[in-house]
Design an enzyme around this catalytic site. Sequence first.
Site, short mmCIF file in Angstrom:
data_model
loop_
_atom_site.label_atom_id
_atom_site.label_comp_id
_atom_site.label_asym_id
_atom_site.label_seq_id
_atom_site.Cartn_x
_atom_site.Cartn_y
_atom_site.Cartn_z
N GLU A 1 -9.57 -1.34 5.38
CA GLU A 1 -10.24 -0.92 6.61
C GLU A 1 -11.53 -1.70 6.81
O GLU A 1 -12.02 -2.35 5.88
CB GLU A 1 -10.55 0.59 6.50
CG GLU A 1 -9.31 1.47 6.44
CD GLU A 1 -8.61 1.61 7.79
OE1 GLU A 1 -8.61 0.64 8.58
OE2 GLU A 1 -8.05 2.69 8.06
N ASP B 1 0.82 -1.22 0.00
CA ASP B 1 0.00 0.00 0.00
C ASP B 1 0.85 1.27 0.00
O ASP B 1 2.07 1.22 0.16
CB ASP B 1 -0.97 0.00 1.20
CG ASP B 1 -0.28 -0.39 2.52
OD1 ASP B 1 0.97 -0.44 2.56
OD2 ASP B 1 -0.99 -0.64 3.49
N HIS C 1 -7.19 -4.36 10.51
CA HIS C 1 -7.00 -4.29 9.05
C HIS C 1 -5.67 -4.90 8.61
O HIS C 1 -4.70 -4.92 9.37
CB HIS C 1 -7.15 -2.85 8.53
CG HIS C 1 -6.03 -1.91 8.88
ND1 HIS C 1 -6.23 -0.74 9.57
CD2 HIS C 1 -4.70 -1.95 8.60
CE1 HIS C 1 -5.08 -0.11 9.70
NE2 HIS C 1 -4.13 -0.82 9.12
#
Length: 273
Positions: A143, A67, A138
């Site tokens: 999320e 990410d 998470h």
Amino acid sequence: MRVVILKNAEEVSRRAAEIIAGLVKRRPTAVLGLATGSTPLATYGQLIELHRSGQLSFAGVTTFNLDEYVGLPPSHPQSYNFFMHNHLFRHVDISSDRCHVPSGLADNYYEYGRQYEQAIQNAGGIDLQLLGIGSDGHIAFNEPGSSLASRTRLKALTEETRRDNSRFFDSLDEVPKLAVTMGVGTILEARHILLLATGANKAGAVRSFVEGPVTSQITASALQLHPWVTVILDEPAADWLERRQYYVEVEAAQRELETKNQRYYPVTFGTKD
Ligand code: GLP
């Protein structure tokens, strides 16, 4: 799910580095999925040490990070791109064109997500995905409420995550509100998954994802659906597990089997056996 409970965070990092190094030695062209956050830092430190002492080469390795914050360029000290270069890539012999960290500056994230997924496919898929866990359960930046089939895409960060991560920024206002993240579905396609959690502040999330129901409210719980997941915890992170004693017994049984050259977990990480 194999749950390994070790004394402290240092032992966790040592075991994680052993697993990753073992895979890279057996498979020099391994594809690693990498994570950021404070949890894997010491593991990266151990890998760097192994490299410096001539025991490990990353020359053939390909990596894909989970990410990135949207809006932060790779030069931003809090970007995950910067983090990876600073804490791993620049210290080892990995080729920079094989290090993939999602871009926080893409124009069209729908298209970008597809390209990132395609690049993972083109590399042959991820052999071993390293994960940490957020205090809300998470994985990556998936999320609560993320589809358990989700793919690489944009995600809005929760207030809790922004607060947790604000310790790295000057103020909460500076923490981006959006991130680009591999989806839960993307992560579940890795051949093996190695999740690390340390510290008492992760005990609730660990209990929920290991022993609670599979739910999009705790995206790490989707790992219960994956056949080869190893969870390595220090004692404080394992503290709320109801079946803690059982996991310890399973590990002891596993060790015993290994001495007889048998085991019920896969023989090696990153292979299909
Ligand atoms: C961020 C990252 C996650 C990481 C989590 C926990 O939200 N996107 O990949 O697992 O932080 O970070 P830490 O290890 O610092 O607790």
